[in-house]
Design a protein around this motif. Structure first.
Motif, mmCIF file in Angstrom:
data_model
loop_
_atom_site.group_PDB
_atom_site.id
_atom_site.type_symbol
_atom_site.label_atom_id
_atom_site.label_comp_id
_atom_site.label_asym_id
_atom_site.label_seq_id
_atom_site.Cartn_x
_atom_site.Cartn_y
_atom_site.Cartn_z
ATOM 1 N N VAL A 53 0.422 -1.479 0.143
ATOM 2 C CA VAL A 53 -0.059 0.069 -0.430
ATOM 3 C C VAL A 53 0.603 0.739 0.129
ATOM 4 C CG1 VAL A 53 -1.701 1.311 1.271
ATOM 5 C CG2 VAL A 53 -1.867 -1.482 1.362
ATOM 6 N N ILE A 54 0.647 1.674 -0.955
ATOM 7 C CA ILE A 54 1.536 3.478 -0.946
ATOM 8 C C ILE A 54 0.685 4.455 -1.753
ATOM 9 C CG2 ILE A 54 2.942 4.399 -2.385
ATOM 10 C CD1 ILE A 54 4.206 1.427 -4.062
ATOM 11 N N ASN A 55 1.087 5.175 -0.199
ATOM 12 C CA ASN A 55 0.232 6.571 -0.752
ATOM 13 C C ASN A 55 -1.400 6.014 -0.323
ATOM 14 O OD1 ASN A 55 2.161 8.274 -0.234
ATOM 15 N ND2 ASN A 55 2.182 8.454 -2.993
ATOM 16 N N GLY A 56 -1.696 5.310 0.823
ATOM 17 C CA GLY A 56 -3.395 4.972 0.739
ATOM 18 C C GLY A 56 -3.725 4.020 -0.520
ATOM 19 N N LYS A 57 -3.192 3.724 -1.509
ATOM 20 C CA LYS A 57 -3.662 3.056 -2.155
ATOM 21 C C LYS A 57 -2.805 1.015 -2.420
ATOM 22 C CE LYS A 57 -5.265 6.105 -5.294
ATOM 23 N NZ LYS A 57 -5.528 7.002 -7.303
ATOM 24 N N GLN A 58 -3.455 0.374 -2.808
ATOM 25 C CA GLN A 58 -2.824 -0.265 -3.333
ATOM 26 C C GLN A 58 -2.332 -0.573 -4.624
ATOM 27 O OE1 GLN A 58 -4.079 -4.663 -1.986
ATOM 28 N NE2 GLN A 58 -2.549 -5.686 -2.668
ATOM 29 N N ASN A 63 10.533 -5.526 -6.199
ATOM 30 C CA ASN A 63 11.497 -5.190 -5.170
ATOM 31 C C ASN A 63 11.445 -4.023 -4.155
ATOM 32 O OD1 ASN A 63 12.609 -7.699 -6.593
ATOM 33 N ND2 ASN A 63 14.340 -6.933 -7.001
ATOM 34 N N GLY A 64 9.776 -3.564 -3.820
ATOM 35 C CA GLY A 64 9.453 -3.021 -3.460
ATOM 36 C C GLY A 64 9.125 -1.029 -4.389
ATOM 37 N N VAL A 65 9.602 -1.354 -5.425
ATOM 38 C CA VAL A 65 9.717 -0.400 -6.679
ATOM 39 C C VAL A 65 8.066 -0.390 -7.858
ATOM 40 C CG1 VAL A 65 10.166 1.037 -8.369
ATOM 41 C CG2 VAL A 65 12.075 0.122 -7.113
ATOM 42 N N SER A 66 7.110 0.221 -7.399
ATOM 43 C CA SER A 66 6.065 0.390 -8.275
ATOM 44 C C SER A 66 6.278 1.507 -9.337
ATOM 45 C CB SER A 66 5.180 0.772 -7.157
ATOM 46 O OG SER A 66 3.853 1.167 -8.063
ATOM 47 N N TYR A 67 5.814 1.235 -10.516
ATOM 48 C CA TYR A 67 6.219 1.561 -11.827
ATOM 49 C C TYR A 67 5.407 2.776 -11.955
ATOM 50 C CZ TYR A 67 7.264 3.315 -16.440
ATOM 51 O OH TYR A 67 7.604 3.661 -17.533
ATOM 52 N N LEU A 68 6.208 4.227 -11.828
ATOM 53 C CA LEU A 68 5.022 5.501 -12.129
ATOM 54 C C LEU A 68 5.738 5.761 -13.797
ATOM 55 C CD1 LEU A 68 4.175 7.710 -10.852
ATOM 56 C CD2 LEU A 68 6.118 8.543 -10.056
ATOM 57 N N ARG A 69 4.785 6.315 -14.479
ATOM 58 C CA ARG A 69 4.873 6.538 -16.097
ATOM 59 C C ARG A 69 5.224 8.333 -15.538
ATOM 60 N NH1 ARG A 69 0.867 3.942 -19.790
ATOM 61 N NH2 ARG A 69 0.624 2.939 -18.325
ATOM 62 N N SER A 99 9.232 -0.789 2.631
ATOM 63 C CA SER A 99 8.196 -0.869 2.267
ATOM 64 C C SER A 99 8.276 0.015 1.064
ATOM 65 C CB SER A 99 7.548 0.840 3.295
ATOM 66 O OG SER A 99 8.545 1.515 2.590
ATOM 67 N N GLY A 100 7.000 0.330 -0.077
ATOM 68 C CA GLY A 100 7.459 -0.039 -1.071
ATOM 69 C C GLY A 100 6.993 1.471 -2.114
ATOM 70 N N PHE A 101 7.873 1.627 -2.981
ATOM 71 C CA PHE A 101 7.637 3.494 -3.183
ATOM 72 C C PHE A 101 8.158 3.095 -4.630
ATOM 73 C CE2 PHE A 101 12.322 1.965 -2.728
ATOM 74 C CZ PHE A 101 13.113 2.134 -4.368
ATOM 75 N N MET A 102 7.096 4.061 -5.324
ATOM 76 C CA MET A 102 6.405 4.929 -6.488
ATOM 77 C C MET A 102 7.806 4.917 -7.420
ATOM 78 S SD MET A 102 2.540 5.432 -6.969
ATOM 79 C CE MET A 102 2.517 5.111 -8.909
ATOM 80 N N GLN A 103 8.527 4.270 -8.620
ATOM 81 C CA GLN A 103 9.541 5.773 -9.644
ATOM 82 C C GLN A 103 9.504 5.079 -10.632
ATOM 83 O OE1 GLN A 103 13.680 4.550 -8.423
ATOM 84 N NE2 GLN A 103 13.929 7.216 -7.951
ATOM 85 N N THR A 104 9.863 5.685 -11.672
ATOM 86 C CA THR A 104 10.206 5.202 -13.194
ATOM 87 C C THR A 104 11.818 5.081 -12.966
ATOM 88 O OG1 THR A 104 8.735 7.083 -14.046
ATOM 89 C CG2 THR A 104 9.929 5.468 -14.957
ATOM 90 N N ALA A 105 11.649 3.634 -12.337
ATOM 91 C CA ALA A 105 12.942 3.085 -12.597
ATOM 92 C C ALA A 105 13.584 1.955 -13.658
ATOM 93 C CB ALA A 105 12.781 1.813 -10.915
ATOM 94 N N ALA A 106 14.759 1.545 -13.356
ATOM 95 C CA ALA A 106 14.942 0.879 -14.984
ATOM 96 C C ALA A 106 16.695 -0.302 -13.942
ATOM 97 C CB ALA A 106 15.802 2.165 -15.386
ATOM 98 N N LEU A 107 16.531 -1.189 -14.344
ATOM 99 C CA LEU A 107 17.873 -1.828 -13.672
ATOM 100 C C LEU A 107 19.174 -1.804 -15.348
ATOM 101 C CD1 LEU A 107 16.177 -5.500 -13.463
ATOM 102 C CD2 LEU A 107 17.551 -3.754 -11.703
ATOM 103 N N SER A 108 20.530 -1.799 -14.848
ATOM 104 C CA SER A 108 20.943 -1.299 -16.075
ATOM 105 C C SER A 108 21.963 -2.532 -15.908
ATOM 106 C CB SER A 108 22.412 0.006 -15.212
ATOM 107 O OG SER A 108 23.598 -0.406 -17.000
ATOM 108 N N VAL A 109 22.175 -3.781 -17.409
ATOM 109 C CA VAL A 109 23.093 -4.575 -16.884
ATOM 110 C C VAL A 109 24.060 -4.764 -17.973
ATOM 111 C CG1 VAL A 109 22.492 -6.758 -17.997
ATOM 112 C CG2 VAL A 109 20.709 -6.035 -16.927
#
Length: 140
Positions: A53-58, A63-69, A99-109
């Motif tokens: 639940v992040i900012n009151g919403k499921q 890995n704890g990061v919810s995608y933010l468009r 706890s989870g957070f929202m972000q536009t995240a990327a993995l680098s390989v």
């Protein structure tokens, strides 16, 4: 200019990977010969889905990061080197248990490396994954 690389990002429940097509030619493909013992895995990434639940919403997260468009498409931001659209490295190689957070995240390989990706599901629901990229092989 740095080393070519594969960029992966979470998009809702999908993991999107972009292969840098401007770099070098193809390399030998040991996966096609099914000699998995001859492949040196250089990095293991464990991706665990969750429903924090992040900012009151499921939300759903990896890995704890919810995608933010973002307002700018990721491939355009990458191609034109637009800063501030996404953050490389904010998704860890293993679940952090926090706890989870929202972000536009990327993995680098790093380019031309063999990466083992382990999908973990601790939820009571089944998650499906869609991988976009180059040369994915399911081994178990």
């Amino acid at each position: 200019m740095g080393a070519p690389r594969i960029m992966c990002t979470q998009f809702e429940e999908h993991l999107l990977c972009r292969w840098n097509l401007t770099a070098n030619a193809a390399r030998p493909n040991p996966q096609g010969s099914y000699h998995y013992g001859n492949i040196t895995v250089t990095r293991t990434i464990k991706l665990a889905n969750s429903a924090p639940v992040i900012n009151g919403k499921q939300r759903y997260a990896v890995n704890g990061v919810s995608y933010l468009r973002p307002s700018t498409p990721l491939q355009l931001a990458d191609y034109y080197n637009i800063d501030g659209v996404y953050t490389v490295g904010s998704i860890g190689d293993s679940p952090n248990g926090g706890s989870g957070f929202m972000q536009t995240a990327a993995l680098s390989v790093e380019y031309r490396t063999f990466v083992e990706i382990v999908f973990q599901n601790y939820e009571n629901t089944i998650q499906s994954w869609h991988l976009d990229g180059y040369s994915f092989f399911v081994v178990g």
